[in-house]
Design a protein around this motif. Structure first.
Motif, PDB file in Angstrom:
ATOM      1  N   PRO A  33       6.027   8.904  -2.965  1.00  0.00           N
ATOM      2  CA  PRO A  33       6.401   7.587  -2.503  1.00  0.00           C
ATOM      3  C   PRO A  33       7.481   7.680  -1.423  1.00  0.00           C
ATOM      4  N   PRO A  34       7.494   6.721  -0.481  1.00  0.00           N
ATOM      5  CA  PRO A  34       8.530   6.737   0.546  1.00  0.00           C
ATOM      6  C   PRO A  34       9.900   6.543  -0.062  1.00  0.00           C
ATOM      7  N   ALA A  35      10.907   7.109   0.560  1.00  0.00           N
ATOM      8  CA  ALA A  35      12.256   7.051   0.006  1.00  0.00           C
ATOM      9  C   ALA A  35      12.952   5.737   0.335  1.00  0.00           C
ATOM     10  N   ARG A  36      12.490   5.040   1.387  1.00  0.00           N
ATOM     11  CA  ARG A  36      13.166   3.818   1.814  1.00  0.00           C
ATOM     12  C   ARG A  36      12.247   2.621   1.668  1.00  0.00           C
ATOM     13  N   PRO A  37      12.835   1.425   1.555  1.00  0.00           N
ATOM     14  CA  PRO A  37      12.000   0.225   1.565  1.00  0.00           C
ATOM     15  C   PRO A  37      11.326   0.090   2.920  1.00  0.00           C
ATOM     16  N   LYS A  70      -2.173 -15.751   9.715  1.00  0.00           N
ATOM     17  CA  LYS A  70      -3.033 -14.637   9.310  1.00  0.00           C
ATOM     18  C   LYS A  70      -2.293 -13.322   9.524  1.00  0.00           C
ATOM     19  N   ALA A  71      -2.471 -12.428   8.580  1.00  0.00           N
ATOM     20  CA  ALA A  71      -1.866 -11.107   8.709  1.00  0.00           C
ATOM     21  C   ALA A  71      -2.531 -10.367   9.867  1.00  0.00           C
ATOM     22  N   LYS A  72      -1.731  -9.611  10.594  1.00  0.00           N
ATOM     23  CA  LYS A  72      -2.241  -8.900  11.766  1.00  0.00           C
ATOM     24  C   LYS A  72      -2.488  -7.421  11.490  1.00  0.00           C
ATOM     25  N   LYS A  73      -2.132  -6.960  10.328  1.00  0.00           N
ATOM     26  CA  LYS A  73      -2.381  -5.560   9.989  1.00  0.00           C
ATOM     27  C   LYS A  73      -2.463  -5.407   8.475  1.00  0.00           C
ATOM     28  N   GLN A  74      -2.925  -4.256   8.057  1.00  0.00           N
ATOM     29  CA  GLN A  74      -3.029  -3.963   6.634  1.00  0.00           C
ATOM     30  C   GLN A  74      -1.631  -3.821   6.040  1.00  0.00           C
ATOM     31  N   ASP A  75      -1.438  -4.379   4.865  1.00  0.00           N
ATOM     32  CA  ASP A  75      -0.102  -4.303   4.262  1.00  0.00           C
ATOM     33  C   ASP A  75       0.104  -2.952   3.568  1.00  0.00           C
ATOM     34  N   TRP A  76       1.352  -2.681   3.178  1.00  0.00           N
ATOM     35  CA  TRP A  76       1.713  -1.393   2.585  1.00  0.00           C
ATOM     36  C   TRP A  76       0.985  -1.114   1.274  1.00  0.00           C
ATOM     37  N   SER A  77       0.697  -2.184   0.525  1.00  0.00           N
ATOM     38  CA  SER A  77       0.133  -1.982  -0.805  1.00  0.00           C
ATOM     39  C   SER A  77      -1.255  -1.342  -0.735  1.00  0.00           C
ATOM     40  N   ARG A  78      -2.081  -1.783   0.170  1.00  0.00           N
ATOM     41  CA  ARG A  78      -3.424  -1.220   0.296  1.00  0.00           C
ATOM     42  C   ARG A  78      -3.377   0.204   0.843  1.00  0.00           C
ATOM     43  N   PRO A 251       7.870  -0.593  -2.550  1.00  0.00           N
ATOM     44  CA  PRO A 251       7.332   0.585  -1.852  1.00  0.00           C
ATOM     45  C   PRO A 251       7.981   1.902  -2.250  1.00  0.00           C
ATOM     46  N   ASP A 252       9.230   1.876  -2.719  1.00  0.00           N
ATOM     47  CA  ASP A 252       9.875   3.134  -3.115  1.00  0.00           C
ATOM     48  C   ASP A 252       9.579   3.503  -4.564  1.00  0.00           C
ATOM     49  N   GLY A 253       8.715   2.735  -5.228  1.00  0.00           N
ATOM     50  CA  GLY A 253       8.308   3.054  -6.590  1.00  0.00           C
ATOM     51  C   GLY A 253       9.164   2.432  -7.672  1.00  0.00           C
ATOM     52  N   THR A 254      10.252   1.760  -7.303  1.00  0.00           N
ATOM     53  CA  THR A 254      11.121   1.140  -8.304  1.00  0.00           C
ATOM     54  C   THR A 254      10.677  -0.296  -8.571  1.00  0.00           C
ATOM     55  N   ALA A 268       2.544   1.170 -13.097  1.00  0.00           N
ATOM     56  CA  ALA A 268       3.171   0.349 -12.061  1.00  0.00           C
ATOM     57  C   ALA A 268       2.211   0.295 -10.885  1.00  0.00           C
ATOM     58  N   ALA A 269       2.174  -0.843 -10.205  1.00  0.00           N
ATOM     59  CA  ALA A 269       1.330  -1.019  -9.030  1.00  0.00           C
ATOM     60  C   ALA A 269       2.080  -1.899  -8.046  1.00  0.00           C
ATOM     61  N   PRO A 270       1.680  -1.892  -6.767  1.00  0.00           N
ATOM     62  CA  PRO A 270       2.381  -2.721  -5.785  1.00  0.00           C
ATOM     63  C   PRO A 270       2.488  -4.162  -6.230  1.00  0.00           C
ATOM     64  N   GLY A 271       3.705  -4.698  -6.115  1.00  0.00           N
ATOM     65  CA  GLY A 271       3.934  -6.065  -6.564  1.00  0.00           C
ATOM     66  C   GLY A 271       4.986  -6.782  -5.750  1.00  0.00           C
ATOM     67  N   ALA A 272       5.106  -6.461  -4.459  1.00  0.00           N
ATOM     68  CA  ALA A 272       6.022  -7.169  -3.557  1.00  0.00           C
ATOM     69  C   ALA A 272       5.475  -7.034  -2.146  1.00  0.00           C
ATOM     70  N   GLY A 273       5.511  -8.130  -1.394  1.00  0.00           N
ATOM     71  CA  GLY A 273       5.018  -8.086  -0.027  1.00  0.00           C
ATOM     72  C   GLY A 273       3.535  -7.827   0.062  1.00  0.00           C
TER      73      GLY A 273
END
Length: 413
Positions: A33-37, A70-78, A251-254, A268-273
């Motif tokens: 997982p990435p270290a930063r948000p 409308k979103a212009k790109k794929q989000d981090w969760s996918r 995104p940092d897994g927390t 745990a699964a993506p649940g923000a943004g």
């Protein structure tokens, strides 16, 4: 699977919206997982938030309005879940996921023709259920990069709340029973209740006995005033035995700051943004919370059921947890869940991949046979070479006057 852990509904706050900005790619799901948000989208794009329930004090006729963005790109969760690669393997076609929440609009963008709604569940005033359905089985509409985990699956929409999104045990239990009667392969419960209810407990037990994979959010959304004073507790039906309890992660897994504390979380699964659509129009929203994470896990369960149709519900749950990215709370990895060859139940899959047991066989008899065969080949080859040499060399020698010595010859005199 660990029994306790819960989940429910929450409206996005301003801070939640800030955390929900779209992100650049974070790499495949198997990567650390990435270290930063996440950083903000370069275009500074913001989308309206999708609530999990409507304000009880607001006008009762007011529903969540259509989004004009409308979103212009794929989000981090996918990107974190590596959905593009997963979809090249399978899309969950042939599997039905029962979604118990605020309802699902059957004609919502990206869901056309694959939603069956029972009773009032076809009217989603809140919009949260339709948002979650997009994460489970949406095609992304005109934005394929925003497809759900199982875009080939079907959705059975069931109400587990009132029309304003307020959850209650009675509607939730009735919805679980309806899902069981409809022979749903996966049951995703988007409500979380603070008190255990006997009717809901029995309904979940019957669903599992009939072979359904039951996935539920580990906690409800925190109250508007925050969760600082709320002690850890179990929420239901996520705390029921055999239910896959899923919590939201950043995104940092927390887990998000202010998330309700609980124990017994399985995944745990993506649940923000997280980006998805709603019941009105073709615009996008941002969502957060454990219900969002549970929707992703339910979609993963659908793809596992499609690719491993002979697996039991317990085997599907085991596959999802055993292949998860190792962390304090294992992180959902749908592609690994679908493609990994598992060992015995209960084995540590990641350890199996790194250092699986080696079976040593007694090959001495085969080695001796190989040695004999090799000797025969060498001797045979030498014999053939000698014959060929004689056939070539002796005539040439005779032509030069050589004659073989006669037996009993005289010493050359």
């Amino acid at each position: 699977m660990r029994p306790p852990a819960r989940r429910a509904a929450r409206a996005l706050s301003g801070a939640g919206l800030a955390a929900a900005l779209l992100l650049p790619a974070t790499g495949p799901a198997q990567a650390a997982p990435p270290a930063r948000p996440p950083a903000a989208d370069g275009k500074g794009q913001e989308l309206p938030g999708m609530p999990s329930a409507l304000d009880p004090d607001a006008d009762q006729a007011e529903c969540t309005p259509a989004s004009g963005e409308k979103a212009k790109k794929q989000d981090w969760s996918r990107q974190r879940l590596d959905l593009d690669r997963l979809h090249r393997h399978h899309t969950g076609a042939g599997v039905t996921v029962a979604l118990i929440g605020t309802g699902v609009a059957p004609d919502a963008a990206g869901l056309d023709g694959r939603v069956t709604a029972q009773g009032a569940a076809g009217d989603d005033c809140v919009g949260n259920g339709t948002f979650l359905a997009g994460l489970i089985a949406g095609t992304g509409g005109g934005t394929p990069g925003l497809a759900g985990v199982a875009p080939g699956a079907r959705i059975l929409a069931l109400r587990g709340t009132d029309e304003r999104g307020e959850a209650a045990a009675g509607p939730a239990a009735a919805a679980v029973r309806a899902a069981t009667a409809a022979e749903a392969d996966v049951i995703a419960v988007a409500v979380a209740l603070p008190d255990r209810d006997g009717e809901l407990t029995d309904a979940v037990a019957d669903a599992r006995a009939e072979g359904a994979v039951v996935v539920a959010a580990a906690t409800p959304d925190p109250p508007r005033g925050g969760a600082d004073e709320i002690p850890p507790r179990t929420y239901w039906p996520a705390g029921e035995p055999g239910v896959l309890s899923v919590a939201d992660m950043l995104p940092d897994g927390t887990r998000p700051t202010g998330a309700l504390p609980t124990t017994g979380i399985d995944l745990a699964a993506p649940g923000a943004g997280v980006v998805s659509g709603g019941p009105r129009g073709d615009g996008h929203y941002l969502g957060a919370g454990a219900a969002v994470a549970a929707a992703y896990a339910a979609g993963a369960a659908a793809v596992v059921r499609a690719t491993h149709p002979d697996d039991s519900a317990d085997a599907v749950a085991h596959r999802l947890t055993a292949t998860a990215y190792p962390a304090d709370i294992p992180q959902l990895d749908p592609y690994a869940a679908v493609t990994t060859v598992l060992g015995e139940p209960g084995a540590n899959t990641r350890a199996e991949r790194a250092a699986g047991p080696v079976t040593v066989r007694d090959t001495s008899a085969a080695d001796r046979a190989t040695d004999r065969a090799t000797l025969f080949v060498v001797l045979g080859s030498a014999g053939v070479a000698a014959v060929l040499w004689a056939a070539f060399a002796i005539p040439r020698a005779r032509a030069r006057g050589w004659r073989p010595a006669e037996a009993g010859g005289t010493d050359g005199k």
